[in-house]
Design a protein around this motif. Structure first.
Motif, mmCIF file in Angstrom:
data_model
loop_
_atom_site.group_PDB
_atom_site.id
_atom_site.type_symbol
_atom_site.label_atom_id
_atom_site.label_comp_id
_atom_site.label_asym_id
_atom_site.label_seq_id
_atom_site.Cartn_x
_atom_site.Cartn_y
_atom_site.Cartn_z
ATOM 1 N N ILE A 43 4.370 -36.401 -8.865
ATOM 2 C CA ILE A 43 5.489 -37.234 -9.304
ATOM 3 C C ILE A 43 6.572 -37.075 -8.251
ATOM 4 C CG2 ILE A 43 7.188 -37.596 -11.133
ATOM 5 C CD1 ILE A 43 5.110 -36.205 -13.028
ATOM 6 N N ARG A 44 6.891 -38.180 -7.560
ATOM 7 C CA ARG A 44 7.824 -38.120 -6.432
ATOM 8 C C ARG A 44 9.038 -39.013 -6.673
ATOM 9 N NH1 ARG A 44 5.494 -35.833 -1.863
ATOM 10 N NH2 ARG A 44 3.304 -35.327 -2.123
ATOM 11 N N PRO A 82 -0.368 -27.992 -18.091
ATOM 12 C CA PRO A 82 -0.615 -29.387 -18.468
ATOM 13 C C PRO A 82 0.400 -30.341 -17.825
ATOM 14 C CG PRO A 82 -0.649 -27.956 -20.394
ATOM 15 C CD PRO A 82 -0.112 -27.145 -19.246
ATOM 16 N N ASN A 83 0.111 -31.616 -17.878
ATOM 17 C CA ASN A 83 0.968 -32.660 -17.335
ATOM 18 C C ASN A 83 2.393 -32.552 -17.875
ATOM 19 O OD1 ASN A 83 1.707 -35.058 -15.980
ATOM 20 N ND2 ASN A 83 1.310 -36.246 -17.828
ATOM 21 N N ALA A 84 3.364 -32.520 -16.972
ATOM 22 C CA ALA A 84 4.793 -32.571 -17.291
ATOM 23 C C ALA A 84 5.270 -31.407 -18.161
ATOM 24 C CB ALA A 84 5.153 -33.905 -17.938
ATOM 25 N N VAL A 85 4.524 -30.304 -18.184
ATOM 26 C CA VAL A 85 4.929 -29.118 -18.941
ATOM 27 C C VAL A 85 5.634 -28.156 -17.975
ATOM 28 C CG1 VAL A 85 4.061 -27.071 -20.149
ATOM 29 C CG2 VAL A 85 3.175 -29.336 -20.715
ATOM 30 N N GLY A 98 15.655 -34.244 -10.579
ATOM 31 C CA GLY A 98 14.324 -33.695 -10.362
ATOM 32 C C GLY A 98 13.769 -33.009 -11.600
ATOM 33 N N ASP A 99 12.699 -32.249 -11.393
ATOM 34 C CA ASP A 99 12.018 -31.552 -12.488
ATOM 35 C C ASP A 99 11.983 -30.038 -12.289
ATOM 36 O OD1 ASP A 99 11.395 -33.830 -14.017
ATOM 37 O OD2 ASP A 99 9.693 -34.282 -12.716
ATOM 38 N N GLN A 100 12.941 -29.500 -11.527
ATOM 39 C CA GLN A 100 13.051 -28.050 -11.332
ATOM 40 C C GLN A 100 14.312 -27.563 -12.022
ATOM 41 O OE1 GLN A 100 12.014 -25.654 -7.640
ATOM 42 N NE2 GLN A 100 14.203 -25.951 -7.380
ATOM 43 N N ILE A 101 14.207 -26.467 -12.766
ATOM 44 C CA ILE A 101 15.348 -25.906 -13.488
ATOM 45 C C ILE A 101 15.992 -24.827 -12.627
ATOM 46 C CG2 ILE A 101 16.095 -24.663 -15.558
ATOM 47 C CD1 ILE A 101 13.690 -25.957 -17.013
ATOM 48 N N ASP A 102 17.260 -25.011 -12.311
ATOM 49 C CA ASP A 102 17.987 -24.011 -11.538
ATOM 50 C C ASP A 102 18.121 -22.732 -12.361
ATOM 51 O OD1 ASP A 102 18.372 -25.770 -9.406
ATOM 52 O OD2 ASP A 102 20.289 -26.486 -10.192
ATOM 53 N N TYR A 103 18.239 -21.602 -11.676
ATOM 54 C CA TYR A 103 18.399 -20.330 -12.376
ATOM 55 C C TYR A 103 19.596 -20.382 -13.331
ATOM 56 C CZ TYR A 103 15.015 -18.276 -9.136
ATOM 57 O OH TYR A 103 13.881 -17.994 -8.420
ATOM 58 N N ARG A 104 20.686 -20.985 -12.889
ATOM 59 C CA ARG A 104 21.884 -21.020 -13.727
ATOM 60 C C ARG A 104 21.724 -21.901 -14.961
ATOM 61 N NH1 ARG A 104 26.038 -24.169 -9.693
ATOM 62 N NH2 ARG A 104 24.541 -25.720 -8.998
ATOM 63 N N VAL A 135 9.734 -37.193 -2.064
ATOM 64 C CA VAL A 135 9.786 -35.747 -2.276
ATOM 65 C C VAL A 135 9.306 -35.439 -3.703
ATOM 66 C CG1 VAL A 135 11.311 -33.722 -2.360
ATOM 67 C CG2 VAL A 135 11.731 -35.543 -0.690
ATOM 68 N N PRO A 136 8.408 -34.458 -3.858
ATOM 69 C CA PRO A 136 7.982 -34.101 -5.216
ATOM 70 C C PRO A 136 9.174 -33.710 -6.085
ATOM 71 C CG PRO A 136 6.546 -33.070 -3.607
ATOM 72 C CD PRO A 136 7.709 -33.662 -2.838
ATOM 73 N N LYS A 137 9.258 -34.292 -7.276
ATOM 74 C CA LYS A 137 10.375 -33.997 -8.175
ATOM 75 C C LYS A 137 10.365 -32.545 -8.635
ATOM 76 C CE LYS A 137 11.937 -37.033 -11.014
ATOM 77 N NZ LYS A 137 12.026 -37.934 -12.161
ATOM 78 N N ALA A 138 9.212 -31.878 -8.570
ATOM 79 C CA ALA A 138 9.133 -30.455 -8.936
ATOM 80 C C ALA A 138 9.938 -29.586 -7.979
ATOM 81 C CB ALA A 138 7.673 -29.997 -8.967
ATOM 82 N N TRP A 139 10.296 -30.113 -6.821
ATOM 83 C CA TRP A 139 11.074 -29.364 -5.832
ATOM 84 C C TRP A 139 12.571 -29.666 -5.925
ATOM 85 C CZ3 TRP A 139 8.008 -30.604 -0.719
ATOM 86 C CH2 TRP A 139 6.681 -30.149 -0.859
ATOM 87 N N ILE A 140 12.957 -30.577 -6.808
ATOM 88 C CA ILE A 140 14.332 -31.066 -6.871
ATOM 89 C C ILE A 140 14.971 -30.631 -8.191
ATOM 90 C CG2 ILE A 140 15.785 -33.136 -6.862
ATOM 91 C CD1 ILE A 140 13.452 -34.551 -5.377
ATOM 92 N N SER A 141 16.195 -30.156 -8.124
ATOM 93 C CA SER A 141 16.922 -29.710 -9.307
ATOM 94 C C SER A 141 17.062 -30.827 -10.344
ATOM 95 C CB SER A 141 18.322 -29.242 -8.897
ATOM 96 O OG SER A 141 19.129 -29.013 -10.032
#
Length: 162
Positions: free
Chosen positions: A92-93, A65-68, A109-115, A98-104
């Protein structure tokens, strides 16, 4: 890739045995079709402590879903591959496009780093792999996130917070 004269975009992703993708969120309308492998995906809205698990195999379709936030895990004995389709207009850029899903999330951004992921994520993954006689192959990915950053390793951070 983008089909001719179409607002759909698509990509194919393959990831090795006993590995998983970083969690991320994006706009609505993504359809993820599992082409090979077996595993599961976790999904949760920002702020939830307990993700919802969705097991998958060849032919499964996942529609976050959106933003999940969602994250894909390969627990099978072969590489996992999926095809993802999405309407380009809902991406969402950031200001640079740049898509925020690709940015920490560490830098907006909207990507969660492993750490930064929930420690239970790794524990659950290890337990699922053990059911198939496998062990995690993620150590390289975890270490790569710290190289060149001057940051402590994940193990050092975990020890410090214990």
């Amino acid at each position: 890739f983008s089909p001719a004269k179409c607002s759909l975009t698509a990509h194919i992703s393959q990831f090795p045995v006993a590995t998983y993708k970083k969690a991320h969120a994006h706009g609505p309308g993504a359809h993820v079709i599992i082409l090979s492998g077996e595993g599961y995906s976790l999904m949760w809205p920002d702020g939830w402590d307990k993700p919802v698990r969705h097991d998958w195999e060849v032919g499964t379709m996942i529609v976050p879903p959106n933003a999940v936030y969602h994250q894909h895990f390969n627990t099978g004995k072969t590489p996992a591959r999926y095809l993802a389709f999405k309407h380009e207009g809902v991406a969402i850029r950031n200001a640079q496009g740049v898509p925020k899903a690709w940015i920490s999330r560490r830098v907006g951004g909207d990507q969660i780093d492993y750490r930064d992921e929930n420690p239970e994520t790794r524990n659950q993954f290890a337990a699922e792999l053990a059911k198939h006689g496998l062990t995690s192959q993620m150590d390289k990915a975890y270490a790569a996130e710290f190289e060149g950053t001057g940051s402590k390793t994940a193990a050092a951070e975990e020890k410090e917070h214990a």
